[in-house]
Design a protein around this motif. Structure first.
Motif, PDB file in Angstrom:
ATOM      1  N   VAL A  72       0.831  -1.207   0.000  1.00 26.30           N
ATOM      2  CA  VAL A  72       0.000   0.000   0.000  1.00 26.30           C
ATOM      3  C   VAL A  72       0.868   1.260   0.000  1.00 26.30           C
ATOM      4  O   VAL A  72       0.664   2.171   0.787  1.00 26.30           O
ATOM      5  CB  VAL A  72      -0.989  -0.003   1.186  1.00 26.30           C
ATOM      6  N   CYS A  73       1.829   1.296  -0.917  1.00 32.13           N
ATOM      7  CA  CYS A  73       2.740   2.444  -0.977  1.00 32.13           C
ATOM      8  C   CYS A  73       2.175   3.586  -1.813  1.00 32.13           C
ATOM      9  O   CYS A  73       2.543   4.738  -1.623  1.00 32.13           O
ATOM     10  CB  CYS A  73       4.093   2.009  -1.527  1.00 32.13           C
ATOM     11  N   GLY A  74       1.309   3.287  -2.794  1.00 32.22           N
ATOM     12  CA  GLY A  74       0.703   4.323  -3.619  1.00 32.22           C
ATOM     13  C   GLY A  74       1.470   4.658  -4.881  1.00 32.22           C
ATOM     14  O   GLY A  74       1.088   5.573  -5.610  1.00 32.22           O
ATOM     15  N   ALA A  75       2.550   3.941  -5.170  1.00 33.62           N
ATOM     16  CA  ALA A  75       3.323   4.217  -6.380  1.00 33.62           C
ATOM     17  C   ALA A  75       2.507   3.919  -7.637  1.00 33.62           C
ATOM     18  O   ALA A  75       2.610   4.631  -8.637  1.00 33.62           O
ATOM     19  CB  ALA A  75       4.605   3.397  -6.386  1.00 33.62           C
ATOM     20  N   CYS A  76       1.671   2.899  -7.565  1.00 33.01           N
ATOM     21  CA  CYS A  76       0.851   2.548  -8.730  1.00 33.01           C
ATOM     22  C   CYS A  76      -0.206   3.615  -8.994  1.00 33.01           C
ATOM     23  O   CYS A  76      -0.520   3.917 -10.147  1.00 33.01           O
ATOM     24  CB  CYS A  76       0.203   1.192  -8.511  1.00 33.01           C
ATOM     25  N   GLU A  77      -0.749   4.191  -7.947  1.00 31.49           N
ATOM     26  CA  GLU A  77      -1.758   5.239  -8.096  1.00 31.49           C
ATOM     27  C   GLU A  77      -1.161   6.470  -8.773  1.00 31.49           C
ATOM     28  O   GLU A  77      -1.785   7.082  -9.641  1.00 31.49           O
ATOM     29  CB  GLU A  77      -2.321   5.617  -6.733  1.00 31.49           C
TER      30      GLU A  77
END
Length: 117
Positions: free
Chosen positions: A42-47
């Motif tokens: 759930v790091c948010g890099a994909c978002e």
């Protein structure tokens, strides 16, 4: 015209019987984005990498939302993910009767918590 009618009556159909004979995907075709939620941190890099806004990550709530109908299957999230939890398969999405957004709750196990610390 009568000749064409008889020719069509006694020849095979030009189309494929879709539900019973699915089409084989082309080599290197981009079909569906698959996520291995157990690897997600759930790091948010994909978002941040998604140009279509199909991915929404809420790290505080440990929620991961994916809208497959907004996804353009560009592969930016696959390249941006540090854990490699994304994969693009060559199979296309099956037909559906209603569009749904996929929501996962990412739970951290003791093993994952130790690895992240």
């Amino acid at each position: 015209m009568l000749i064409q009618v008889f020719r069509n009556l006694f020849s095979r159909p030009a189309t494929r019987g879709y539900p019973y004979q699915p089409r084989e995907p082309f080599r290197a075709a981009r079909g569906t984005l698959m996520l291995d939620i157990d690897k997600c941190i759930v790091c948010g890099a994909c978002e941040k990498a998604c140009p279509a806004g199909a991915i929404e990550v809420k790290p505080k709530e440990h929620l991961y939302k994916y809208d497959p109908y907004s996804c353009i299957v560009c592969g930016n999230c696959v390249e941006a993910c540090p854990t490699g939890c994304f994969e693009i398969t060559s199979e296309w999405r099956k037909p559906v009767t209603e569009m749904r957004t996929m929501v996962w709750e990412v739970t951290r196990t003791k093993k994952r918590a130790e690895r992240m610390a």
